[in-house]
Scaffold this motif. Sequence first.
Motif, PDB file in Angstrom:
ATOM      1  N   UNK A 213      60.591  32.358  32.807  1.00  0.00           N
ATOM      2  CA  UNK A 213      60.105  31.641  33.669  1.00  0.00           C
ATOM      3  C   UNK A 213      59.096  30.742  33.684  1.00  0.00           C
ATOM      4  N   UNK A 214      59.103  29.323  33.787  1.00  0.00           N
ATOM      5  CA  UNK A 214      57.918  28.275  33.174  1.00  0.00           C
ATOM      6  C   UNK A 214      57.025  28.412  34.276  1.00  0.00           C
ATOM      7  N   UNK A 215      56.518  29.366  34.935  1.00  0.00           N
ATOM      8  CA  UNK A 215      55.182  29.821  35.732  1.00  0.00           C
ATOM      9  C   UNK A 215      55.241  31.105  36.294  1.00  0.00           C
ATOM     10  N   UNK A 216      53.420  31.947  36.329  1.00  0.00           N
ATOM     11  CA  UNK A 216      53.761  32.867  37.126  1.00  0.00           C
ATOM     12  C   UNK A 216      51.828  33.064  37.354  1.00  0.00           C
ATOM     13  N   UNK A 217      51.853  33.797  38.197  1.00  0.00           N
ATOM     14  CA  UNK A 217      50.800  34.179  38.671  1.00  0.00           C
ATOM     15  C   UNK A 217      50.180  35.458  39.339  1.00  0.00           C
ATOM     16  N   UNK A 218      49.477  35.541  39.985  1.00  0.00           N
ATOM     17  CA  UNK A 218      49.047  37.357  40.238  1.00  0.00           C
ATOM     18  C   UNK A 218      48.217  36.705  41.372  1.00  0.00           C
ATOM     19  N   UNK A 219      47.972  37.407  42.451  1.00  0.00           N
ATOM     20  CA  UNK A 219      46.517  37.534  43.591  1.00  0.00           C
ATOM     21  C   UNK A 219      46.078  38.337  43.517  1.00  0.00           C
ATOM     22  N   UNK A 220      45.113  38.751  43.373  1.00  0.00           N
ATOM     23  CA  UNK A 220      44.536  40.530  43.648  1.00  0.00           C
ATOM     24  C   UNK A 220      43.599  39.901  44.945  1.00  0.00           C
ATOM     25  N   UNK A 221      43.622  40.731  45.856  1.00  0.00           N
ATOM     26  CA  UNK A 221      42.937  40.876  47.238  1.00  0.00           C
ATOM     27  C   UNK A 221      42.554  42.644  47.649  1.00  0.00           C
ATOM     28  N   UNK A 258      39.223  44.748  36.678  1.00  0.00           N
ATOM     29  CA  UNK A 258      37.963  43.646  36.848  1.00  0.00           C
ATOM     30  C   UNK A 258      36.713  43.785  37.167  1.00  0.00           C
ATOM     31  N   UNK A 259      35.743  43.420  36.319  1.00  0.00           N
ATOM     32  CA  UNK A 259      34.769  44.157  36.556  1.00  0.00           C
ATOM     33  C   UNK A 259      33.823  43.775  38.151  1.00  0.00           C
ATOM     34  N   UNK A 260      32.159  44.771  38.447  1.00  0.00           N
ATOM     35  CA  UNK A 260      31.998  44.679  39.640  1.00  0.00           C
ATOM     36  C   UNK A 260      32.629  46.086  40.535  1.00  0.00           C
ATOM     37  N   UNK A 261      31.819  45.313  41.488  1.00  0.00           N
ATOM     38  CA  UNK A 261      32.104  46.300  42.670  1.00  0.00           C
ATOM     39  C   UNK A 261      33.408  45.941  43.411  1.00  0.00           C
ATOM     40  N   UNK A 262      33.955  47.053  43.776  1.00  0.00           N
ATOM     41  CA  UNK A 262      34.950  46.655  44.911  1.00  0.00           C
ATOM     42  C   UNK A 262      35.757  47.575  45.560  1.00  0.00           C
ATOM     43  N   UNK A 263      36.146  47.230  46.872  1.00  0.00           N
ATOM     44  CA  UNK A 263      36.349  47.677  47.922  1.00  0.00           C
ATOM     45  C   UNK A 263      37.396  48.798  47.704  1.00  0.00           C
ATOM     46  N   UNK A 264      37.707  49.890  48.716  1.00  0.00           N
ATOM     47  CA  UNK A 264      38.058  51.182  48.786  1.00  0.00           C
ATOM     48  C   UNK A 264      39.807  50.629  47.890  1.00  0.00           C
ATOM     49  N   UNK A 265      40.900  49.089  48.393  1.00  0.00           N
ATOM     50  CA  UNK A 265      41.860  49.513  47.646  1.00  0.00           C
ATOM     51  C   UNK A 265      42.095  48.235  47.928  1.00  0.00           C
ATOM     52  N   UNK A 266      42.555  47.292  46.896  1.00  0.00           N
ATOM     53  CA  UNK A 266      42.712  46.344  46.491  1.00  0.00           C
ATOM     54  C   UNK A 266      44.857  46.079  46.988  1.00  0.00           C
ATOM     55  N   UNK A 267      45.694  44.711  46.672  1.00  0.00           N
ATOM     56  CA  UNK A 267      46.580  44.014  46.351  1.00  0.00           C
ATOM     57  C   UNK A 267      46.646  43.413  45.866  1.00  0.00           C
ATOM     58  N   UNK A 268      47.607  43.509  44.544  1.00  0.00           N
ATOM     59  CA  UNK A 268      48.317  42.333  42.738  1.00  0.00           C
ATOM     60  C   UNK A 268      49.613  42.128  43.536  1.00  0.00           C
ATOM     61  N   UNK A 269      49.229  40.978  43.893  1.00  0.00           N
ATOM     62  CA  UNK A 269      51.178  40.234  44.354  1.00  0.00           C
ATOM     63  C   UNK A 269      50.901  38.958  43.235  1.00  0.00           C
ATOM     64  N   UNK A 270      52.937  39.033  42.804  1.00  0.00           N
ATOM     65  CA  UNK A 270      52.715  38.355  41.199  1.00  0.00           C
ATOM     66  C   UNK A 270      54.016  37.595  41.792  1.00  0.00           C
ATOM     67  N   UNK A 271      53.825  36.404  40.981  1.00  0.00           N
ATOM     68  CA  UNK A 271      55.085  34.787  42.074  1.00  0.00           C
ATOM     69  C   UNK A 271      55.450  35.135  40.202  1.00  0.00           C
ATOM     70  N   UNK A 272      57.351  34.718  40.058  1.00  0.00           N
ATOM     71  CA  UNK A 272      57.971  33.835  38.919  1.00  0.00           C
ATOM     72  C   UNK A 272      58.487  32.522  39.140  1.00  0.00           C
ATOM     73  N   UNK A 273      58.303  31.787  38.973  1.00  0.00           N
ATOM     74  CA  UNK A 273      59.158  30.794  39.668  1.00  0.00           C
ATOM     75  C   UNK A 273      58.921  28.885  38.590  1.00  0.00           C
ATOM     76  N   UNK A 274      59.620  28.428  39.016  1.00  0.00           N
ATOM     77  CA  UNK A 274      58.777  26.813  39.309  1.00  0.00           C
ATOM     78  C   UNK A 274      57.925  26.329  40.042  1.00  0.00           C
ATOM     79  N   UNK A 275      57.254  25.791  38.416  1.00  0.00           N
ATOM     80  CA  UNK A 275      55.759  25.507  39.196  1.00  0.00           C
ATOM     81  C   UNK A 275      55.287  25.114  40.772  1.00  0.00           C
ATOM     82  N   UNK A 276      55.469  23.894  40.990  1.00  0.00           N
ATOM     83  CA  UNK A 276      56.118  23.713  42.773  1.00  0.00           C
ATOM     84  C   UNK A 276      56.006  24.810  43.254  1.00  0.00           C
ATOM     85  N   UNK A 277      57.077  26.060  43.181  1.00  0.00           N
ATOM     86  CA  UNK A 277      57.309  27.388  43.472  1.00  0.00           C
ATOM     87  C   UNK A 277      56.170  28.646  44.015  1.00  0.00           C
ATOM     88  N   UNK A 278      55.096  28.432  42.908  1.00  0.00           N
ATOM     89  CA  UNK A 278      54.504  29.230  42.038  1.00  0.00           C
ATOM     90  C   UNK A 278      53.449  28.507  43.014  1.00  0.00           C
TER      91      UNK A 278
END
Length: 449
Positions: A213-221, A258-278
């Motif tokens: 895939x040309x582009x990849x992202x991961x979002x951490x919430x 990741x360094x630092x303080x965090x909430x009790x839970x997190x959500x990691x979401x990844x996408x892999x696709x063309x740049x515009x789609x990501x």
Amino acid sequence: MSKSDLTKTDISRLIEQLGTDKVKIFPGKGSEYGSASDWVVFAESEQEAVKVIRWAGESQVSILPEGQGALAGYGNPVCKEAVTLSLAKLNQVTEHSVGDLTVTVQAGTLLSHLQAVLKEKGQMLPLDPGWPEIRTAGGIVAAALTGPKRLKYGTPRDWVIGLRVILADGQVIRTGGKVVKNVAGYDMNKLFVGSFGTLGVITECTFKLRPLPPEETVIILEHSDVNALLRLSRRILDSSLEPSAIEIVNSSVLSTLLPGDHATFGLMIGFEDETKAVDKEQDQVVKWAKEEGIRVRETLRNDWAAALWQFFGELMPHAKGSESSAAKIAVKISTLPDQAAAAVQMIHYLAEELGIDAMIHGGTGTGITLAVLQPKQDQWAIAKELIQKVRQRIEEQLGYVVILHAPSFFKELIPVWGKTPAGLFLMRKIKAQLDPEGRFNPGRWVGGI
């Protein structure tokens, strides 16, 4: 047959056939994880592996197939005298059909090496178990190893199109083929994928491939309420978005990544696709997260995203790891996808209550939850109690709890595989047909197979 008998008699015949440089003893090699084998035979060809298996049949010795040895901590301790058959030197990419998107590799080929070869042609094998630098093609197939991107890409069963396998009598068979379209009929590949080396020794694997895939992202919430993260996860899964991974994680995982303080839970979401789609998918997730009152902690792209997923995979211990890795317990929980978040929450609070360090993450689209426990020296009984409580609750919901990695003494305290699967009688029949004397990995798999 005792270990001393094996050393004095039959090993000498094997050395005559292969040479002293290929038959070696490593005293105490398998004791930490319950292996019965101090002897390791390094086959440099399929023909040599066949010789070892035929010798084992004549000598009534069991065989433990092995790549890099990273999976030595998986399953029950082997119950019979055995030799380890290492395929680490069968490590070549033998055929890469770029136009057909297929590749054939020897079983000892490292995943990291294979991916590097494929990357040069803009392709990849879409399997992502942790520690690719010690995962071999044969080991991935035999143990059906996956990672968080299982959500988008599936499991090894979906990508294997052909295998070469040595059976217990030394016969070499081919399952499937080297092209994606094969003659209709029973898919023998699926028989060996996930069989844990109990039916035969895999020497060669042919896989389907995908373009990189040309582009990849991961979002951490992050959020203190796991249900808020679950609602967002469901919203994504019910939409037209196509995530490569969605993992609910606890604060210990977040703190490790990741360094630092965090909430009790997190959500990691990844996408892999063309740049515009990501770009579009990332913007949509960030918008929905704000609507749900969920904090967006980090967004990473391309090399940074890939590095984070690699670090994420390295949370899992393995048998070639450090001393701290040997003292860890890895547990796999299989449930319905909607139950993964509840499993993460349950284990997190149980571990917190019992005072055991635990890193936990679960795929809300796959139902696979993994927990890595690190008990202190006086906490092994507490770790057993934790797993028993988790197992009771999960099995009440018709799920499964399996211990993937643990030192051998802990496996004596608690069953590794948990409840007996419904199809065990069929598994036993297949084992009896292909390996009637129980030559391969005796007792290691579910039900003592």
